[in-house]
Write a protein that holds these residues in place. Sequence first.
Motif, PDB file in Angstrom:
ATOM      1  N   THR A  16     -16.504 -34.821  27.782  1.00  0.00           N
ATOM      2  CA  THR A  16     -17.959 -34.950  27.911  1.00  0.00           C
ATOM      3  C   THR A  16     -18.382 -35.674  29.187  1.00  0.00           C
ATOM      4  N   ILE A  17     -17.612 -36.716  29.581  1.00  0.00           N
ATOM      5  CA  ILE A  17     -18.068 -37.516  30.711  1.00  0.00           C
ATOM      6  C   ILE A  17     -17.486 -36.992  32.018  1.00  0.00           C
ATOM      7  N   GLN A  18     -16.210 -36.664  31.984  1.00  0.00           N
ATOM      8  CA  GLN A  18     -15.593 -36.141  33.202  1.00  0.00           C
ATOM      9  C   GLN A  18     -16.050 -34.695  33.459  1.00  0.00           C
ATOM     10  N   TYR A  19     -15.906 -33.850  32.424  1.00  0.00           N
ATOM     11  CA  TYR A  19     -16.176 -32.427  32.626  1.00  0.00           C
ATOM     12  C   TYR A  19     -17.557 -32.013  32.146  1.00  0.00           C
ATOM     13  N   LYS A  20     -18.329 -32.969  31.686  1.00  0.00           N
ATOM     14  CA  LYS A  20     -19.739 -32.749  31.349  1.00  0.00           C
ATOM     15  C   LYS A  20     -19.975 -31.618  30.336  1.00  0.00           C
ATOM     16  N   LEU A  21     -19.024 -31.448  29.439  1.00  0.00           N
ATOM     17  CA  LEU A  21     -19.245 -30.459  28.385  1.00  0.00           C
ATOM     18  C   LEU A  21     -20.234 -31.034  27.383  1.00  0.00           C
ATOM     19  N   PRO A  22     -20.925 -30.161  26.642  1.00  0.00           N
ATOM     20  CA  PRO A  22     -21.827 -30.681  25.606  1.00  0.00           C
ATOM     21  C   PRO A  22     -21.025 -31.494  24.569  1.00  0.00           C
ATOM     22  N   TRP A  23     -21.661 -32.477  23.959  1.00  0.00           N
ATOM     23  CA  TRP A  23     -20.953 -33.363  23.025  1.00  0.00           C
ATOM     24  C   TRP A  23     -20.298 -32.611  21.870  1.00  0.00           C
ATOM     25  N   ALA A  24     -21.025 -31.683  21.292  1.00  0.00           N
ATOM     26  CA  ALA A  24     -20.454 -30.969  20.134  1.00  0.00           C
ATOM     27  C   ALA A  24     -19.142 -30.290  20.514  1.00  0.00           C
ATOM     28  N   LEU A  25     -19.163 -29.648  21.659  1.00  0.00           N
ATOM     29  CA  LEU A  25     -17.960 -28.953  22.114  1.00  0.00           C
ATOM     30  C   LEU A  25     -16.862 -29.968  22.439  1.00  0.00           C
ATOM     31  N   GLY A  26     -17.249 -31.042  23.104  1.00  0.00           N
ATOM     32  CA  GLY A  26     -16.278 -32.080  23.469  1.00  0.00           C
ATOM     33  C   GLY A  26     -15.607 -32.659  22.240  1.00  0.00           C
ATOM     34  N   VAL A  27     -16.406 -32.935  21.203  1.00  0.00           N
ATOM     35  CA  VAL A  27     -15.849 -33.495  19.968  1.00  0.00           C
ATOM     36  C   VAL A  27     -14.872 -32.499  19.344  1.00  0.00           C
ATOM     37  N   ALA A  28     -15.276 -31.239  19.306  1.00  0.00           N
ATOM     38  CA  ALA A  28     -14.398 -30.217  18.723  1.00  0.00           C
ATOM     39  C   ALA A  28     -13.092 -30.127  19.497  1.00  0.00           C
ATOM     40  N   LEU A  29     -13.178 -30.118  20.827  1.00  0.00           N
ATOM     41  CA  LEU A  29     -11.971 -30.028  21.650  1.00  0.00           C
ATOM     42  C   LEU A  29     -11.089 -31.259  21.452  1.00  0.00           C
ATOM     43  N   ALA A  30     -11.723 -32.424  21.391  1.00  0.00           N
ATOM     44  CA  ALA A  30     -10.948 -33.661  21.258  1.00  0.00           C
ATOM     45  C   ALA A  30     -10.212 -33.675  19.924  1.00  0.00           C
ATOM     46  N   ILE A  31     -10.897 -33.250  18.872  1.00  0.00           N
ATOM     47  CA  ILE A  31     -10.241 -33.237  17.563  1.00  0.00           C
ATOM     48  C   ILE A  31      -9.108 -32.211  17.553  1.00  0.00           C
ATOM     49  N   GLY A  32      -9.389 -31.047  18.122  1.00  0.00           N
ATOM     50  CA  GLY A  32      -8.346 -30.029  18.201  1.00  0.00           C
ATOM     51  C   GLY A  32      -7.147 -30.528  18.993  1.00  0.00           C
ATOM     52  N   GLY A  33      -7.404 -31.151  20.138  1.00  0.00           N
ATOM     53  CA  GLY A  33      -6.313 -31.634  20.993  1.00  0.00           C
ATOM     54  C   GLY A  33      -5.496 -32.711  20.314  1.00  0.00           C
ATOM     55  N   ALA A  34      -6.176 -33.667  19.686  1.00  0.00           N
ATOM     56  CA  ALA A  34      -5.453 -34.763  19.043  1.00  0.00           C
ATOM     57  C   ALA A  34      -4.664 -34.253  17.833  1.00  0.00           C
ATOM     58  N   THR A  35      -5.240 -33.274  17.127  1.00  0.00           N
ATOM     59  CA  THR A  35      -4.536 -32.694  15.982  1.00  0.00           C
ATOM     60  C   THR A  35      -3.249 -32.020  16.446  1.00  0.00           C
ATOM     61  N   LEU A  36      -3.361 -31.315  17.550  1.00  0.00           N
ATOM     62  CA  LEU A  36      -2.190 -30.657  18.124  1.00  0.00           C
ATOM     63  C   LEU A  36      -1.125 -31.708  18.478  1.00  0.00           C
ATOM     64  N   CYS A  37      -1.565 -32.818  19.058  1.00  0.00           N
ATOM     65  CA  CYS A  37      -0.618 -33.885  19.410  1.00  0.00           C
ATOM     66  C   CYS A  37       0.053 -34.436  18.150  1.00  0.00           C
ATOM     67  N   GLY A  38      -0.738 -34.628  17.094  1.00  0.00           N
ATOM     68  CA  GLY A  38      -0.167 -35.123  15.842  1.00  0.00           C
ATOM     69  C   GLY A  38       0.891 -34.163  15.311  1.00  0.00           C
ATOM     70  N   LEU A  39       0.603 -32.862  15.396  1.00  0.00           N
ATOM     71  CA  LEU A  39       1.557 -31.859  14.934  1.00  0.00           C
ATOM     72  C   LEU A  39       2.831 -31.901  15.774  1.00  0.00           C
ATOM     73  N   LEU A  40       2.660 -32.087  17.085  1.00  0.00           N
ATOM     74  CA  LEU A  40       3.828 -32.141  17.964  1.00  0.00           C
ATOM     75  C   LEU A  40       4.691 -33.367  17.638  1.00  0.00           C
ATOM     76  N   VAL A  41       4.039 -34.490  17.365  1.00  0.00           N
ATOM     77  CA  VAL A  41       4.784 -35.700  17.025  1.00  0.00           C
ATOM     78  C   VAL A  41       5.655 -35.426  15.793  1.00  0.00           C
ATOM     79  N   ASP A  42       5.060 -34.787  14.778  1.00  0.00           N
ATOM     80  CA  ASP A  42       5.832 -34.477  13.575  1.00  0.00           C
ATOM     81  C   ASP A  42       6.986 -33.543  13.914  1.00  0.00           C
ATOM     82  N   ARG A  43       6.664 -32.496  14.680  1.00  0.00           N
ATOM     83  CA  ARG A  43       7.665 -31.474  14.972  1.00  0.00           C
ATOM     84  C   ARG A  43       8.826 -32.035  15.799  1.00  0.00           C
TER      85      ARG A  43
END
Lengths: 307, 242
Positions: free
Chosen positions: A52-79
């Motif tokens: 949102t701040i660096q790439y100036k995406l709308p907040w809703a999209l930024g939140v969705a991307l952040a949750i998706g990205g962090a979820t992916l990281c969590g999955l990778l940690v498990d894997r």
Amino acid sequence: MFVQNFFNALGLGALYGLIAVGYTMVYGILRLINFAHGDIFMLGAYFVFFATIQYKLPWALGVALAIGGATLCGLLVDRIAYRPLRGAPRISALISAIGVSFFLQNLGVVVFTGMPRAVIRPRELTNPLPIKDIIPLEFLQAGRIGEVRLIPLAIWVPVVSFLLVAVLLWIVYKTKPGLAMRAISRDIETTRLMGVSVDRVIALTFALGSALAAFAGIMWALRYPRVEPFMGVIPGFKAFIAAVFGGIGSIPGAMIGGLILGFVEIMSVAFFPHLSGYRDAFAFILLIFILLVKPTGLLGERMEEKI
Amino acid sequence: MQIVLDVQNLNIWYGGIHAVKGVSLSIEKGDIVTLIGANGAGKSSTIRAIAGLVKGYRGTIQYTDAGGTQVQLNNRPPEDMVRMGIALSPEGRRILPHLTVEENLRLGAYSRKDKAETASDMEYVYNLFPRLRERRGQKGGTLSGGEQQMLAVGRALMSRPDLLMLDEPSLGLAPKLVGEVFGIIREINRQGKTILLVEQNALAALSIANKAYVLEVGATAVSGTGEELLQDPRVRDAYLGA
Ligand SMILES: Nc1ncnc2c1ncn2[C@@H]1O[C@H](COP(=O)(O)OP(=O)(O)O)[C@@H](O)[C@H]1O
Ligand SMILES: [Mg+2]
């Protein structure tokens, strides 16, 4: 003042609870303290910052991307860090967890730099609510409440947190994968015998926990408006304490533990300002207290050791 | 007759212990086959290997599914076996004590997507074990030993298996209940399911089996029809206390 402190405590407690839920779910299933959980929280906060701040995406999209990205990281940690150690002694997975946590923090320093960065909050979240227009001042004075200054964020944080936990409870108690999760927490072998692909259900558990932690990280970044690579350490620790306090393995317990911790922290500082330096110590006092009085935590059941 | 399961020269080690030494057995469609033997003979190890719970065994396990396709079961995970039509009710029942009776049964049907058929199988199980219906909302851990055994069998049936494997269903049950459970096993068999029954209660097992294998310290000692083994002097001495 009291109303402000109340919402402050509610928000902080709800965030502790959201993180604690992830600890408690993974512990319930694998008997593993996922030390990297606090760092997924940190990643969620950073991702939303960049989006949102660096790439100036709308907040809703930024939140969705952040949750998706962090979820992916969590999955990778498990894997990568936990799944290969599934059959190994539990201490191996624990050491792996500590390693992953250090790795993520230091990766954060390398990639994001160690410098804290300010989060610019959307104005809609921080403009004080027109409380005086909604509730006449005389009312507030009559209730000895006085003038209240609340920002929408203070209301949104607990509301969203509770909604998310409600959704999670629905998944765990009303859906098929939820049934499998509850079964795995008692008897992995028998659950496999029933046709459940256990690794997939464990991955789902990590995904859900990571998504909630990321959400908590985002809201945390909005509350204290800044992000830094070690921001997950203390909240992660306290959330873990909240999970133990509420009864590790219990989702409602984790939420209640988080709320109690939030209230103890905020109210103790509000009523005894000279103790504010000991703020972080309260969590540990609470932990020692519950371990002495009821080692299984508030809502915890006795967990048989797995053979 | 069609062979549903064919085990050849099965060998299982636990660390240095050679627990199963070259067991072979075959099961024909529609039969009740029993595997009897003393405690520690390797019965559970054998049945668990078939279910996919034992890693690193030697020998071959070949299964023919309902469609007639032959599959090698070696090194497949247990969840595959369930999908192919093999279900195991494990030794010691292993029901989930914190889940309700109905949730335990739903777990048994986990691999299925056919909702309507699953619901009708649930009805079937409740008709087979009316006491489970009465206790459907109760936690599994609150059931009596006999009811838990019924739940374990019912749960295995919920995957609608072609081959039902039961590991010591009479374990810890009062004699009257043993009769009841064996009656139901026979009933399930009559409705078309092939059954592999592991038992220490040799008399009860041999009385309902078409074919039997006696396991002694990890190897097949005697085999024959249930009838033959009931008459066999060695079996009578060692297992029937006659
Ligand atoms: N998981 C295991 N680890 C080590 N030894 C085992 C294990 N399971 C079984 N055994 C050993 O293998 C032998 C056969 O056991 P088992 O298959 O359970 O026999 P049964 O079911 O006929 O009583 C026994 O000596 C038992 O102690
Ligand atoms: Mg056994």
